[in-house]
Design an enzyme around this catalytic site. Structure first.
Site, mmCIF file in Angstrom:
data_model
loop_
_atom_site.group_PDB
_atom_site.id
_atom_site.type_symbol
_atom_site.label_atom_id
_atom_site.label_comp_id
_atom_site.label_asym_id
_atom_site.label_seq_id
_atom_site.Cartn_x
_atom_site.Cartn_y
_atom_site.Cartn_z
ATOM 1 N N ASP A 187 65.050 73.405 3.121
ATOM 2 C CA ASP A 187 65.684 74.721 2.985
ATOM 3 C C ASP A 187 64.633 75.805 2.762
ATOM 4 O O ASP A 187 64.726 76.906 3.312
ATOM 5 C CB ASP A 187 66.665 74.726 1.807
ATOM 6 C CG ASP A 187 67.986 74.068 2.146
ATOM 7 O OD1 ASP A 187 68.228 73.804 3.342
ATOM 8 O OD2 ASP A 187 68.772 73.815 1.214
ATOM 9 N N ASP A 226 75.157 68.048 5.762
ATOM 10 C CA ASP A 226 74.522 66.817 5.300
ATOM 11 C C ASP A 226 75.226 66.217 4.091
ATOM 12 O O ASP A 226 75.356 64.994 3.970
ATOM 13 C CB ASP A 226 73.037 67.041 5.006
ATOM 14 C CG ASP A 226 72.806 68.229 4.064
ATOM 15 O OD1 ASP A 226 73.785 68.807 3.575
ATOM 16 O OD2 ASP A 226 71.625 68.573 3.851
#
Length: 206
Positions: free
Chosen positions: A83, A61
């Site tokens: 995450d 990303d």
């Protein structure tokens, strides 16, 4: 070395219209679904391989953001939040296995301990930064914790003796050590006059 690999992939993804946030969501979703599908069924090796693929995808990303000049504060916030969800799903899937067909209460408890301390590693850093001090220390950042657990889980199904228990104990010790390191570091920085004054300014603004 990493950027030499991720930069071309990031440019390719940006060209086909993938945004950094979409890459983050796809990677995290893949990790969560894989962990909760494979691990509870005892498919530890296959699960670890698929999780690794999606975890590596999630690392792109930042490369996509740089390629499209589209980095944002919300993107960083989203990435950090997902995450935590992905990390929790990995350990939750493993915990599910231990309390089910795996039938190992000791390792189930150890997995739960790793889950809690993993959250604490991130929380202590975020709370310290919220007070205006840096707390980027510790032996077990997210990457190290992922490598330990995925390697241990994957190799365990291949017959490597004691690797899963050893990996979980190592992860538990590393995570707890990191929490303690960050608590000590935050206390030291908050007691430092310069850092304390800066933290006071941040607290006043909040």
């Amino acid at each position: 070395m990493t950027s030499r690999v991720t930069a071309p992939l990031g440019r390719s993804m940006a060209r086909i219209g993938l945004t950094p946030n979409l890459v983050t969501i796809i990677g995290a979703t893949g990790v969560v679904v894989s962990a909760l599908y494979f691990y509870p069924r005892g498919q530890l090796y296959a699960g670890s391989v698929v999780i690794t693929v999606f975890a590596l995808f999630d690392m792109l990303d930042g490369a996509v953001a740089r390629a499209g000049n589209s980095a944002s504060a919300f993107g960083a916030f989203l990435d950090s939040t997902l995450d935590r969800v992905a990390d929790a799903a990995i350990l939750a899937g493993l915990l599910w296995w231990f309390i089910g067909e795996g039938d190992d209460p000791l390792l189930a408890g150890l997995t739960l301990f790793c889950l809690i301390t993993g959250f604490m590693v991130s929380y202590v850093k975020a709370r310290a930064e919220g007070l205006g001090v840096n707390c980027d220390v510790g032996v077990a950042e997210r990457t190290e914790r992922l490598v330990v657990i995925l390697v241990a889980v994957g190799l365990s199904e291949m017959g490597v003796p004691y690797i899963l228990a050893g990996g979980l104990w190592l992860l538990a010790v590393m995570s707890l050590t990191t929490v303690l390191q960050r608590l000590v570091e935050t206390r030291a920085r908050l007691n430092d006059p310069a850092d304390a004054a800066e933290a006071g300014d941040v607290g006043g603004e909040a």
